[in-house]
Design a protein around this motif. Structure first.
Motif, PDB file in Angstrom:
ATOM      1  N   TYR A 142       0.817  -1.215   0.000  1.00 54.23           N
ATOM      2  CA  TYR A 142       0.000   0.000   0.000  1.00 54.23           C
ATOM      3  C   TYR A 142       0.851   1.265   0.000  1.00 54.23           C
ATOM      4  O   TYR A 142       0.451   2.285  -0.524  1.00 54.23           O
ATOM      5  N   GLY A 143       1.999   1.189   0.664  1.00 52.12           N
ATOM      6  CA  GLY A 143       2.805   2.392   0.768  1.00 52.12           C
ATOM      7  C   GLY A 143       3.996   2.189   1.674  1.00 52.12           C
ATOM      8  O   GLY A 143       4.501   1.074   1.814  1.00 52.12           O
ATOM      9  N   ASN A 144       4.411   3.278   2.299  1.00 54.22           N
ATOM     10  CA  ASN A 144       5.648   3.250   3.059  1.00 54.22           C
ATOM     11  C   ASN A 144       5.536   4.210   4.231  1.00 54.22           C
ATOM     12  O   ASN A 144       4.902   5.266   4.131  1.00 54.22           O
ATOM     13  N   LEU A 145       6.159   3.836   5.358  1.00 55.40           N
ATOM     14  CA  LEU A 145       6.279   4.747   6.493  1.00 55.40           C
ATOM     15  C   LEU A 145       7.532   5.596   6.306  1.00 55.40           C
ATOM     16  O   LEU A 145       8.597   5.062   6.006  1.00 55.40           O
ATOM     17  N   LEU A 146       7.403   6.903   6.482  1.00 58.54           N
ATOM     18  CA  LEU A 146       8.538   7.815   6.353  1.00 58.54           C
ATOM     19  C   LEU A 146       8.855   8.340   7.746  1.00 58.54           C
ATOM     20  O   LEU A 146       8.112   9.145   8.299  1.00 58.54           O
ATOM     21  N   GLN A 147       9.944   7.876   8.321  1.00 56.78           N
ATOM     22  CA  GLN A 147      10.185   8.087   9.751  1.00 56.78           C
ATOM     23  C   GLN A 147      11.297   9.068  10.093  1.00 56.78           C
ATOM     24  O   GLN A 147      11.530   9.344  11.257  1.00 56.78           O
ATOM     25  N   GLU A 148      11.972   9.623   9.088  1.00 58.03           N
ATOM     26  CA  GLU A 148      13.181  10.379   9.392  1.00 58.03           C
ATOM     27  C   GLU A 148      12.974  11.889   9.439  1.00 58.03           C
ATOM     28  O   GLU A 148      13.932  12.665   9.417  1.00 58.03           O
ATOM     29  N   TYR A 149      11.733  12.369   9.532  1.00 52.35           N
ATOM     30  CA  TYR A 149      11.479  13.800   9.420  1.00 52.35           C
ATOM     31  C   TYR A 149      11.067  14.428  10.759  1.00 52.35           C
ATOM     32  O   TYR A 149      10.330  13.825  11.531  1.00 52.35           O
ATOM     33  N   ASP A 150      11.540  15.637  10.988  1.00 53.08           N
ATOM     34  CA  ASP A 150      11.210  16.400  12.194  1.00 53.08           C
ATOM     35  C   ASP A 150       9.926  17.192  11.925  1.00 53.08           C
ATOM     36  O   ASP A 150       9.910  18.088  11.073  1.00 53.08           O
TER      37      ASP A 150
END
Length: 197
Positions: free
Chosen positions: A1-9
């Protein structure tokens, strides 16, 4: 379905939403392009990383959705930055059979906590976030520039799912408001409806 983007403040985005953006009291509110958001460093960085130099827009989406009453997709990924807890109801384009997506049978529900950034791929069926808490939901929506904007007056296509630029949508039969505006019925099965906390 998609992707988790975890590196952003997300600090500045959360601060902006906390001071400036309230949940729509009735229905949903969606602004396809908010210049202030688009100029935030974190939004720009996400845009560069996901859209690789393509122009994109970012805007706020808030509301009171309690059910999955329509379905849509776009050509290209959509990014959602969740500022509240939400549930997303997702499917895949290959689950559209004879013009219908049976959400009750084929959809997958995801709880997405506040502070989560998700990328939904272009072949992912989705609609508005569903609120978890009574007060409503808040999110940032990022898409390729032009997406969700009005079609030109001379636009002509035989694709009955097209409702706006790069917005392919169908509704559940319960959505008489959308059907009256020309949206086709394309969500079948029992209406998915959640009870809020």
């Amino acid at each position: 379905y998609g992707n988790l983007l975890q590196e952003y403040d997300l600090t500045d985005i959360k601060k902006f939403f906390g001071k400036k953006i309230c949940c729509a009291k009735n229905g949903n509110f969606y602004n396809p392009s908010n210049n202030y958001l688009e100029n935030m460093e974190t939004i720009e960085k996400i845009g560069y990383d996901i859209y690789a130099g393509m122009n994109f827009t970012a805007g706020e989406c808030t509301g009171q959705t309690q059910s999955f009453s329509a379905v849509e997709y776009h050509q290209g990924s959509e990014i959602n930055i969740m500022l509240t807890d939400v549930v997303m109801v997702l499917g895949k384009r290959n689950q559209i059979i004879n013009g219908f997506f049976n959400a009750a049978k084929d959809a997958t529900l995801f709880f997405i906590p506040a502070g989560t950034v998700i990328e939904m791929y272009g072949d992912t069926l989705h609609y508005s976030p569903i609120k978890v808490h009574q007060e409503g939901f808040k999110a940032v929506v990022m898409v390729l520039q032009g997406t969700n904007q009005a079609l030109p007056n001379n636009f002509c296509s035989e694709n009955t799912w097209i409702v706006k630029k790069n917005k392919f949508q169908a509704a559940h039969a319960i959505r008489k408001d959308k059907i009256a505006k020309g949206v086709i019925v394309g969500v079948s099965g029992e209406l998915i409806k959640l009870k809020q906390i």
